[in-house]
Design a protein around this motif. Structure first.
Motif, PDB file in Angstrom:
ATOM      1  N   GLN A  15      24.178 -12.016  25.565  1.00  0.00           N
ATOM      2  CA  GLN A  15      23.397 -13.245  25.488  1.00  0.00           C
ATOM      3  C   GLN A  15      23.722 -14.193  26.631  1.00  0.00           C
ATOM      4  OE1 GLN A  15      20.933 -13.567  23.529  1.00  0.00           O
ATOM      5  NE2 GLN A  15      21.297 -11.979  22.008  1.00  0.00           N
ATOM      6  N   GLY A  16      24.487 -13.710  27.603  1.00  0.00           N
ATOM      7  CA  GLY A  16      24.714 -14.532  28.783  1.00  0.00           C
ATOM      8  C   GLY A  16      25.804 -15.580  28.655  1.00  0.00           C
ATOM      9  N   HIS A  17      26.804 -15.348  27.793  1.00  0.00           N
ATOM     10  CA  HIS A  17      27.930 -16.273  27.727  1.00  0.00           C
ATOM     11  C   HIS A  17      28.711 -16.285  29.048  1.00  0.00           C
ATOM     12  CE1 HIS A  17      27.930 -17.038  23.299  1.00  0.00           C
ATOM     13  NE2 HIS A  17      27.351 -15.854  23.256  1.00  0.00           N
ATOM     14  N   ALA A  18      28.677 -15.145  29.764  1.00  0.00           N
ATOM     15  CA  ALA A  18      29.274 -15.022  31.103  1.00  0.00           C
ATOM     16  C   ALA A  18      30.798 -15.104  31.117  1.00  0.00           C
ATOM     17  CB  ALA A  18      28.683 -16.056  32.075  1.00  0.00           C
ATOM     18  N   ARG A  19      31.424 -14.859  29.960  1.00  0.00           N
ATOM     19  CA  ARG A  19      32.891 -14.828  29.929  1.00  0.00           C
ATOM     20  C   ARG A  19      33.419 -13.674  30.757  1.00  0.00           C
ATOM     21  NH1 ARG A  19      35.244 -18.012  30.024  1.00  0.00           N
ATOM     22  NH2 ARG A  19      37.065 -17.476  28.780  1.00  0.00           N
ATOM     23  N   LEU A  30      25.932 -10.700  37.200  1.00  0.00           N
ATOM     24  CA  LEU A  30      24.958 -11.394  36.368  1.00  0.00           C
ATOM     25  C   LEU A  30      23.591 -11.304  37.019  1.00  0.00           C
ATOM     26  CD1 LEU A  30      26.935 -14.669  35.489  1.00  0.00           C
ATOM     27  CD2 LEU A  30      26.884 -12.502  34.242  1.00  0.00           C
ATOM     28  N   TYR A  33      18.825 -14.175  35.022  1.00  0.00           N
ATOM     29  CA  TYR A  33      18.835 -14.922  33.763  1.00  0.00           C
ATOM     30  C   TYR A  33      20.250 -15.247  33.315  1.00  0.00           C
ATOM     31  CZ  TYR A  33      13.953 -13.560  33.535  1.00  0.00           C
ATOM     32  OH  TYR A  33      12.620 -13.379  33.817  1.00  0.00           O
ATOM     33  N   GLY A  34      21.240 -14.792  34.106  1.00  0.00           N
ATOM     34  CA  GLY A  34      22.619 -15.043  33.714  1.00  0.00           C
ATOM     35  C   GLY A  34      23.171 -14.022  32.743  1.00  0.00           C
ATOM     36  N   ASN A  35      22.443 -12.920  32.504  1.00  0.00           N
ATOM     37  CA  ASN A  35      22.952 -11.854  31.635  1.00  0.00           C
ATOM     38  C   ASN A  35      23.763 -10.854  32.452  1.00  0.00           C
ATOM     39  OD1 ASN A  35      21.768 -12.929  29.318  1.00  0.00           O
ATOM     40  ND2 ASN A  35      19.829 -11.909  29.748  1.00  0.00           N
ATOM     41  N   ASN A  58      37.074 -11.109  25.049  1.00  0.00           N
ATOM     42  CA  ASN A  58      36.571 -12.481  25.120  1.00  0.00           C
ATOM     43  C   ASN A  58      35.056 -12.589  25.008  1.00  0.00           C
ATOM     44  OD1 ASN A  58      38.696 -14.738  25.635  1.00  0.00           O
ATOM     45  ND2 ASN A  58      39.454 -12.963  26.768  1.00  0.00           N
ATOM     46  N   CYS A  59      34.386 -11.478  24.743  1.00  0.00           N
ATOM     47  CA  CYS A  59      32.929 -11.523  24.588  1.00  0.00           C
ATOM     48  C   CYS A  59      32.591 -11.881  23.143  1.00  0.00           C
ATOM     49  CB  CYS A  59      32.292 -10.188  24.936  1.00  0.00           C
ATOM     50  SG  CYS A  59      30.500 -10.172  24.624  1.00  0.00           S
ATOM     51  N   PRO A  60      31.977 -13.065  22.909  1.00  0.00           N
ATOM     52  CA  PRO A  60      31.692 -13.462  21.528  1.00  0.00           C
ATOM     53  C   PRO A  60      30.694 -12.532  20.832  1.00  0.00           C
ATOM     54  CG  PRO A  60      31.413 -15.318  23.039  1.00  0.00           C
ATOM     55  CD  PRO A  60      31.558 -14.092  23.870  1.00  0.00           C
ATOM     56  N   GLU A  61      29.855 -11.842  21.617  1.00  0.00           N
ATOM     57  CA  GLU A  61      28.827 -10.974  21.025  1.00  0.00           C
ATOM     58  C   GLU A  61      29.322  -9.544  20.855  1.00  0.00           C
ATOM     59  OE1 GLU A  61      25.985 -12.426  20.173  1.00  0.00           O
ATOM     60  OE2 GLU A  61      26.157 -14.273  21.324  1.00  0.00           O
TER      61      GLU A  61
ATOM     62  N   TYR B  68      22.565 -14.286  13.464  1.00  0.00           N
ATOM     63  CA  TYR B  68      21.886 -13.061  13.894  1.00  0.00           C
ATOM     64  C   TYR B  68      20.614 -12.761  13.087  1.00  0.00           C
ATOM     65  CZ  TYR B  68      25.752 -11.445  16.939  1.00  0.00           C
ATOM     66  OH  TYR B  68      26.684 -11.307  17.941  1.00  0.00           O
ATOM     67  N   LEU B 109      16.470 -20.249  31.855  1.00  0.00           N
ATOM     68  CA  LEU B 109      17.748 -19.614  32.179  1.00  0.00           C
ATOM     69  C   LEU B 109      18.117 -19.653  33.666  1.00  0.00           C
ATOM     70  CD1 LEU B 109      17.719 -16.581  29.711  1.00  0.00           C
ATOM     71  CD2 LEU B 109      19.253 -18.538  29.639  1.00  0.00           C
ATOM     72  N   PRO B 110      17.197 -19.355  34.597  1.00  0.00           N
ATOM     73  CA  PRO B 110      17.618 -19.283  36.007  1.00  0.00           C
ATOM     74  C   PRO B 110      18.255 -20.558  36.556  1.00  0.00           C
ATOM     75  CG  PRO B 110      15.507 -18.196  35.727  1.00  0.00           C
ATOM     76  CD  PRO B 110      15.811 -18.872  34.420  1.00  0.00           C
ATOM     77  N   THR B 113      22.302 -20.583  35.548  1.00  0.00           N
ATOM     78  CA  THR B 113      23.294 -19.518  35.753  1.00  0.00           C
ATOM     79  C   THR B 113      24.538 -20.126  36.388  1.00  0.00           C
ATOM     80  OG1 THR B 113      22.460 -19.031  37.946  1.00  0.00           O
ATOM     81  CG2 THR B 113      21.507 -17.770  36.117  1.00  0.00           C
ATOM     82  N   ASN B 341      39.977 -15.214  23.323  1.00  0.00           N
ATOM     83  CA  ASN B 341      39.317 -16.392  22.768  1.00  0.00           C
ATOM     84  C   ASN B 341      37.804 -16.212  22.730  1.00  0.00           C
ATOM     85  OD1 ASN B 341      38.733 -18.940  21.863  1.00  0.00           O
ATOM     86  ND2 ASN B 341      39.872 -20.013  23.466  1.00  0.00           N
ATOM     87  N   PRO B 342      37.316 -15.288  21.898  1.00  0.00           N
ATOM     88  CA  PRO B 342      35.864 -15.067  21.841  1.00  0.00           C
ATOM     89  C   PRO B 342      35.180 -16.109  20.965  1.00  0.00           C
ATOM     90  CG  PRO B 342      36.953 -13.581  20.318  1.00  0.00           C
ATOM     91  CD  PRO B 342      38.057 -14.370  20.995  1.00  0.00           C
ATOM     92  N   HIS B 343      35.380 -17.385  21.318  1.00  0.00           N
ATOM     93  CA  HIS B 343      34.872 -18.451  20.465  1.00  0.00           C
ATOM     94  C   HIS B 343      33.363 -18.557  20.569  1.00  0.00           C
ATOM     95  CE1 HIS B 343      33.741 -21.253  23.647  1.00  0.00           C
ATOM     96  NE2 HIS B 343      34.833 -20.857  24.282  1.00  0.00           N
ATOM     97  N   LEU B 348      25.854 -18.060  18.867  1.00  0.00           N
ATOM     98  CA  LEU B 348      25.874 -16.607  18.818  1.00  0.00           C
ATOM     99  C   LEU B 348      24.434 -16.137  18.757  1.00  0.00           C
ATOM    100  CD1 LEU B 348      28.416 -15.250  16.150  1.00  0.00           C
ATOM    101  CD2 LEU B 348      28.320 -14.662  18.572  1.00  0.00           C
ATOM    102  N   ARG B 352      22.062 -18.677  22.044  1.00  0.00           N
ATOM    103  CA  ARG B 352      23.212 -19.086  22.874  1.00  0.00           C
ATOM    104  C   ARG B 352      22.788 -20.235  23.787  1.00  0.00           C
ATOM    105  NH1 ARG B 352      24.036 -19.427  28.528  1.00  0.00           N
ATOM    106  NH2 ARG B 352      22.687 -17.606  28.652  1.00  0.00           N
ATOM    107  N   ARG B 360      30.613 -25.934  30.924  1.00  0.00           N
ATOM    108  CA  ARG B 360      31.952 -25.471  31.322  1.00  0.00           C
ATOM    109  C   ARG B 360      32.343 -26.069  32.665  1.00  0.00           C
ATOM    110  NH1 ARG B 360      30.673 -20.162  28.225  1.00  0.00           N
ATOM    111  NH2 ARG B 360      32.554 -19.992  26.951  1.00  0.00           N
TER     112      ARG B 360
END
Lengths: 69, 405
Positions: A15-19, A30, A33-35, A58-61, B68, B109-110, B113, B341-343, B348, B352, B360
């Motif tokens: 989902q693009g959290h990018a961790r 990436l 779209y940042g995925n 560290n991937c939340p998904e 989900y 989204l673009p 990023t 730390n998959p917070h 989710l 997202r 960040r």
């Protein structure tokens, strides 16, 4: 026989959290779209094994698979 | 506007948090974490009849299940209020369900990023230092009102292409929509209307002179039939970007500074090891997650085995999920070098947070610049810290003594 680690990003789960990109930039890319997706065929050089596991944990998904072959 | 909007009867103070929770109770506002810990020990999903009926999943697994499942849990309503009007104000994509969700989100989204957001970093650093310049000579400051509040406002204004000098107006609207508007429908509607008039002016100007900011991005978007987005879609998305981009990040920066002000060992460590700041930012996001979302229950189902009835809302508590000891060892401790730390502070699944990379970056820069210039600070005991009430949690007043502690 030495094992090879391979990473794969499940595109349905990402989902693009990018961790992963933040923690292991050598292994992930990436898109616009940042995925994320794995670079190349996802083979992990020995020196980057720790980073591969760090990215996965560290991937939340839970979108990163790591397989041994 | 329908006057058949359902509204809630009055309730007394909470005694039974499992069956009668109230997320606007002063005890929750002051310190919600022990309440969630107690609930988690008793049941994965709490309920209340307040606010016209709401469920509260408090475990990571229960929150994940709801996030989900877009079939049973719709995003058409994402704020719990004590009225439920017939007409909901759309703000794509946050209020969109599949299949409308994906194209609305992809459009946004673009520009968000990590690479796109990185271009804004020098401006954010400059803003942080300009803000610090104003109070660094003083012995004390309110880090919420004089620092953390302004950074995200000016950042999103910059991305939208609207004047940073209109910041105070944006802050007022956000307060009216996210805090006052929970219980005061008239204030909510007036703020939304004023915001619409404001943005329509900017849209009209860009029809004459197109720009390369986010407003133009929305105006130039075409749906799959080649048609431009409706005014309602454009205005709703702009309202979303303004609201979502401000209160949330402001809260997260503020909470991080509050933690450092009250935990000198962590503050000193980050001063000595600034490379640790990104890792610490993730832990602050986990432990002090600012955002709780909501969903509307559309069909009967279960969450973690608990029966769920339509007509209720669900408070989708990512903050509670982030404190679940089943997923995070020492969940109730803030461990600034936490490795795994998959917070889920940014949610989710498909919703997202679009702005997560921007948030960040802002948090990291805000903390970096503050610690470079103000390495010693602590709470000013002469004044009280005040936390926000409602859906987004952060300090709204953060009085600090500078150069001490």
């Amino acid at each position: 026989m030495p094992t090879t680690l391979k990473i794969h990003v499940d595109q349905d789960k990402c989902q693009g959290h990018a961790r992963c990109k933040a923690l292991a930039p050598e292994l992930f890319e990436l898109d616009t779209y940042g995925n994320a997706h794995e670079i190349g065929d996802g083979t992990v050089p020995d020196a980057l094994i720790d980073k591969a596991w760090l990215a996965k944990s560290n991937c939340p998904e839970n979108a990163i698979d790591i397989t041994e072959s | 506007m329908s006057d058949q909007a359902v509204s809630a009867p009055a309730h007394g103070p909470v005694i039974d948090w499992v069956n009668d929770f109230d997320h606007t109770d002063p005890r929750w506002t002051e310190n919600p974490y022990p309440i969630w810990d107690e609930l988690r020990a008793q049941c994965p999903v709490a309920h209340t009849e307040r606010f016209l009926g709401v469920y509260l999943p408090v475990t990571f697994e229960a929150v994940k299940e709801v996030a989900y499942d877009t079939e049973h849990f719709s995003s058409r309503r994402i704020i719990v209020r004590n009225v439920r009007p017939e007409v909901v104000q759309p703000a794509p994509p946050i209020t969109s369900d599949p299949p409308a969700h994906k194209p609305a989100k992809q459009l946004l989204l673009p520009p968000f990023t990590p690479d796109a957001v990185k271009k804004l970093e020098p401006r954010i650093r400059a803003i942080c230092n300009e803000l610090i310049d104003d109070f660094i000579e003083d012995e004390s400051c309110d880090a919420a009102a004089q620092y953390s509040k302004h950074i995200p406002v000016r950042a999103i204004a910059h991305m939208l292409g609207i004047p940073e000098s209109d910041s105070n107006q944006f802050i007022t609207w956000i307060h009216e929509i996210l805090e006052l508007g929970i219980k005061d429908d008239a204030t909510l509607m007036r703020a939304i209307q004023e915001m619409a008039v404001y943005f329509m002016g900017h849209i009209a100007r860009r029809k004459q002179h197109p720009t390369d900011d986010l407003i133009s991005t929305l105006m130039q978007a075409r749906d799959k039939n080649g048609e431009p987005l409706s005014d309602a879609h454009v205005l709703g998305s702009l309202r979303l970007l303004l609201i979502a981009g401000i209160d949330t990040t402001w809260s997260a920066i503020g909470a991080a500074l509050w933690h450092l002000a009250t935990t000198p060992a962590d503050r000193d460590r980050l001063v000595a090891e600034p490379d640790l700041i990104p890792t610490a930012v993730e832990e602050f996001l986990r432990a002090y997650s600012p955002v709780t979302m909501a969903r509307e229950v559309m069909k009967e189902t279960t969450i973690a085995g608990c029966p769920i009835k339509p007509g209720n809302m669900v408070l989708l508590s990512f903050p509670a999920a982030n404190r679940d000891p089943a997923v995070f060892p020492d969940a109730d401790k803030v461990v600034i070098d936490r490795r795994e730390n998959p917070h889920v502070a940014f949610g989710l699944g498909i919703h997202r947070c679009v702005g997560s990379n921007l948030a960040r970056m802002e948090m990291t820069v805000a903390i970096e610049e503050w610690l470079k210039r103000i390495p010693k600070f602590r709470l000013d005991v002469r004044a009280a810290v005040r936390w926000s009430e409602g859906t987004v949690r952060g300090p709204r007043a953060l009085p600090l003594r500078l150069g001490q502690g």
